[in-house]
Motif scaffolding. Structure first.
Motif, PDB file in Angstrom:
ATOM      1  N   LYS A 147       0.828  -1.204   0.000  1.00  0.00           N
ATOM      2  CA  LYS A 147       0.000   0.000   0.000  1.00  0.00           C
ATOM      3  C   LYS A 147       0.865   1.258   0.000  1.00  0.00           C
ATOM      4  CE  LYS A 147      -3.985   0.363   1.729  1.00  0.00           C
ATOM      5  NZ  LYS A 147      -5.184   0.531   2.600  1.00  0.00           N
ATOM      6  N   ALA A 148       1.959   1.208   0.733  1.00  0.00           N
ATOM      7  CA  ALA A 148       2.861   2.361   0.761  1.00  0.00           C
ATOM      8  C   ALA A 148       3.446   2.610  -0.629  1.00  0.00           C
ATOM      9  CB  ALA A 148       3.978   2.141   1.777  1.00  0.00           C
ATOM     10  N   LEU A 149       3.796   1.532  -1.318  1.00  0.00           N
ATOM     11  CA  LEU A 149       4.315   1.671  -2.674  1.00  0.00           C
ATOM     12  C   LEU A 149       3.255   2.280  -3.594  1.00  0.00           C
ATOM     13  CD1 LEU A 149       6.561   1.186  -4.730  1.00  0.00           C
ATOM     14  CD2 LEU A 149       5.650  -1.127  -5.067  1.00  0.00           C
TER      15      LEU A 149
ATOM     16  N   ASP B 112     -10.024   9.102  -1.120  1.00  0.00           N
ATOM     17  CA  ASP B 112      -9.592   9.200  -2.517  1.00  0.00           C
ATOM     18  C   ASP B 112      -8.141   9.650  -2.595  1.00  0.00           C
ATOM     19  OD1 ASP B 112     -12.131   8.494  -3.335  1.00  0.00           O
ATOM     20  OD2 ASP B 112     -12.821  10.580  -3.391  1.00  0.00           O
ATOM     21  N   ALA B 113      -7.435   9.068  -3.535  1.00  0.00           N
ATOM     22  CA  ALA B 113      -6.044   9.450  -3.790  1.00  0.00           C
ATOM     23  C   ALA B 113      -5.836   9.509  -5.301  1.00  0.00           C
ATOM     24  CB  ALA B 113      -5.086   8.449  -3.163  1.00  0.00           C
TER      25      ALA B 113
ATOM     26  N   PHE C 202       2.560  13.152   8.581  1.00  0.00           N
ATOM     27  CA  PHE C 202       1.580  13.404   9.637  1.00  0.00           C
ATOM     28  C   PHE C 202       1.458  14.863  10.046  1.00  0.00           C
ATOM     29  CE2 PHE C 202       3.029   8.987  10.153  1.00  0.00           C
ATOM     30  CZ  PHE C 202       1.808   8.338   9.997  1.00  0.00           C
ATOM     31  N   ARG C 203       2.454  15.674   9.746  1.00  0.00           N
ATOM     32  CA  ARG C 203       2.368  17.089  10.100  1.00  0.00           C
ATOM     33  C   ARG C 203       1.901  17.926   8.921  1.00  0.00           C
ATOM     34  NH1 ARG C 203       7.484  19.576  13.090  1.00  0.00           N
ATOM     35  NH2 ARG C 203       6.813  17.929  14.534  1.00  0.00           N
ATOM     36  N   TYR C 204       2.371  17.573   7.729  1.00  0.00           N
ATOM     37  CA  TYR C 204       2.028  18.358   6.543  1.00  0.00           C
ATOM     38  C   TYR C 204       1.039  17.635   5.619  1.00  0.00           C
ATOM     39  CZ  TYR C 204       6.239  20.657   8.225  1.00  0.00           C
ATOM     40  OH  TYR C 204       7.172  21.279   9.019  1.00  0.00           O
ATOM     41  N   ASN C 205       0.548  16.471   6.048  1.00  0.00           N
ATOM     42  CA  ASN C 205      -0.465  15.713   5.305  1.00  0.00           C
ATOM     43  C   ASN C 205      -0.045  15.430   3.857  1.00  0.00           C
ATOM     44  OD1 ASN C 205      -2.193  15.755   7.559  1.00  0.00           O
ATOM     45  ND2 ASN C 205      -3.029  17.745   6.969  1.00  0.00           N
ATOM     46  N   GLN C 206       1.200  15.018   3.695  1.00  0.00           N
ATOM     47  CA  GLN C 206       1.708  14.639   2.370  1.00  0.00           C
ATOM     48  C   GLN C 206       2.147  13.175   2.411  1.00  0.00           C
ATOM     49  OE1 GLN C 206       4.848  17.589   1.849  1.00  0.00           O
ATOM     50  NE2 GLN C 206       3.466  18.925   0.704  1.00  0.00           N
ATOM     51  N   SER C 207       1.202  12.298   2.677  1.00  0.00           N
ATOM     52  CA  SER C 207       1.528  10.881   2.866  1.00  0.00           C
ATOM     53  C   SER C 207       2.038  10.230   1.595  1.00  0.00           C
ATOM     54  CB  SER C 207       0.300  10.128   3.384  1.00  0.00           C
ATOM     55  OG  SER C 207      -0.049  10.571   4.679  1.00  0.00           O
ATOM     56  N   GLY C 208       1.520  10.629   0.451  1.00  0.00           N
ATOM     57  CA  GLY C 208       2.012  10.086  -0.800  1.00  0.00           C
ATOM     58  C   GLY C 208       3.467  10.438  -1.031  1.00  0.00           C
TER      59      GLY C 208
ATOM     60  N   PHE D 184      10.558   4.898   0.393  1.00  0.00           N
ATOM     61  CA  PHE D 184      11.077   3.864  -0.495  1.00  0.00           C
ATOM     62  C   PHE D 184      12.481   4.208  -0.996  1.00  0.00           C
ATOM     63  CE2 PHE D 184       6.930   1.997  -0.483  1.00  0.00           C
ATOM     64  CZ  PHE D 184       7.194   0.647  -0.683  1.00  0.00           C
ATOM     65  N   ILE D 185      12.763   5.489  -1.130  1.00  0.00           N
ATOM     66  CA  ILE D 185      14.137   5.890  -1.452  1.00  0.00           C
ATOM     67  C   ILE D 185      15.066   5.502  -0.302  1.00  0.00           C
ATOM     68  CG2 ILE D 185      15.659   7.865  -1.842  1.00  0.00           C
ATOM     69  CD1 ILE D 185      13.951   7.094  -4.261  1.00  0.00           C
ATOM     70  N   LEU D 186      14.599   5.697   0.940  1.00  0.00           N
ATOM     71  CA  LEU D 186      15.374   5.289   2.111  1.00  0.00           C
ATOM     72  C   LEU D 186      15.569   3.780   2.123  1.00  0.00           C
ATOM     73  CD1 LEU D 186      16.733   5.822   4.838  1.00  0.00           C
ATOM     74  CD2 LEU D 186      14.459   5.783   5.898  1.00  0.00           C
ATOM     75  N   LEU D 187      14.514   3.030   1.813  1.00  0.00           N
ATOM     76  CA  LEU D 187      14.596   1.574   1.777  1.00  0.00           C
ATOM     77  C   LEU D 187      15.661   1.105   0.789  1.00  0.00           C
ATOM     78  CD1 LEU D 187      13.614  -1.344   2.315  1.00  0.00           C
ATOM     79  CD2 LEU D 187      11.851  -0.942   0.586  1.00  0.00           C
ATOM     80  N   PHE D 188      15.600   1.637  -0.443  1.00  0.00           N
ATOM     81  CA  PHE D 188      16.569   1.219  -1.458  1.00  0.00           C
ATOM     82  C   PHE D 188      17.975   1.722  -1.124  1.00  0.00           C
ATOM     83  CE2 PHE D 188      12.631   1.156  -4.174  1.00  0.00           C
ATOM     84  CZ  PHE D 188      12.577  -0.227  -4.265  1.00  0.00           C
ATOM     85  N   GLY D 189      18.063   2.860  -0.437  1.00  0.00           N
ATOM     86  CA  GLY D 189      19.364   3.349   0.006  1.00  0.00           C
ATOM     87  C   GLY D 189      19.986   2.419   1.030  1.00  0.00           C
ATOM     88  N   ILE D 190      19.176   1.951   1.984  1.00  0.00           N
ATOM     89  CA  ILE D 190      19.662   1.002   2.986  1.00  0.00           C
ATOM     90  C   ILE D 190      20.114  -0.290   2.327  1.00  0.00           C
ATOM     91  CG2 ILE D 190      18.947  -0.466   4.923  1.00  0.00           C
ATOM     92  CD1 ILE D 190      17.166   1.811   5.865  1.00  0.00           C
TER      93      ILE D 190
END
Length: 264
Positions: A3-5, A18-19, A227-233, A240-246
């Motif tokens: 879902k995050a992806l 809606d998104a 959660f502060r700026y409501n930009q979850s997308g 995911f950039i962090l994930l691939f960086g790790i």
């Protein structure tokens, strides 16, 4: 993660059903976002300093506590204790010690080192270092146990042979301990890198990314955007950039460190 992806390709604000699908817009935006670049730099500094000193101290303490004695068990427990304590509790304790009238400023005044009260967490030049120190203090004991486990696999016969050859303590460490310690050290370096790259709790409680974004690591950036700026997308795209960086960093570390491992 699925879902995050999906949300990373949308403009989802985190609470509406809606998104709107926006394709690669979030990923294009983050590569031109200076705040993301700053967070990457802060994260890399945080990780590099933390990993280097965590593993140096872990090896040092493991070598010192390798031999069993009356107090060895107690010393090992003392060094391991910080990792058992909740990171939030650790952060609150250290925040108290870093405060204006906290332990560190009291000690500086008592020892007549300085009459001023450094802003450990409010000075942009000191804040990141202060957070790194807490991370090192909390993590070293866990990695010391990893190194201790690796040390137990080294045969005593090799040390006896080195003594017969007239090796000094430093030569024993350099030519016997260090090469055979590499499998454990490889694991320790990789685990400390992963934990430091995704560190959130300590930073959130101590500074929340401040002052002036001096300690705003990527994990703080992701949570604040979501959660502060409501930009979850957008936050999902950064995560995911962090994930691939790790993944990239750990694979590279494994390839480099694996070559230094030896067999006996």
């Amino acid at each position: 993660m699925g879902k995050a992806l999906y949300y990373s390709f949308t403009d989802w604000n985190g609470y509406q059903a809606d998104a709107k699908f926006v394709g690669l817009k979030n990923f294009k935006t983050l590569f031109h976002d200076p705040s993301v670049g700053q967070s990457v730099v802060v994260s890399l500094i945080f990780v590099f300093v933390s990993v280097v000193f965590i593993n140096i101290f872990a090896v040092l303490f493991a070598v010192l506590l390798r031999k069993a004695s009356t107090w060895t068990g107690l010393y090992r427990s003392v060094f391991f204790m910080p990792i058992v304590i909740s990171p939030v509790a650790v952060a609150f304790i250290w925040r108290s010690m870093y405060s204006y009238d906290g332990l560190f400023n009291y000690m500086l005044n008592m020892l007549h080192i300085t009459s001023q009260h450094p802003g450990w967490l409010t000075d942009s030049k000191l804040a990141l270092l202060s957070v790194i120190i807490v991370n090192i203090w909390r993590s070293t004991g866990f990695h010391m146990v990893i190194i201790l486990a690796a040390l137990t696999t080294i045969p005593k016969e090799l040390y006896e042979a080195s003594e017969i050859d007239g090796c000094s303590p430093w030569q024993k460490f350099k030519f016997v301990t260090y090469p055979l310690l590499m499998p454990g050290l490889t694991l320790s370096v990789i685990l400390s890198t992963i934990s430091s790259l995704k560190q959130y709790d300590l930073v959130a409680v101590l500074t929340d990314g401040g002052p002036v974004n001096a300690t705003k690591v990527l994990s703080i950036k992701i949570i604040q955007d979501a959660f502060r700026y409501n930009q979850s997308g957008y936050a999902s795209a950064i995560s995911f950039i962090l994930l691939f960086g790790i993944l990239a960093v750990t694979i590279l570390q494994h390839m480099i460190l694996k070559k230094r491992e030896v067999e006996y």
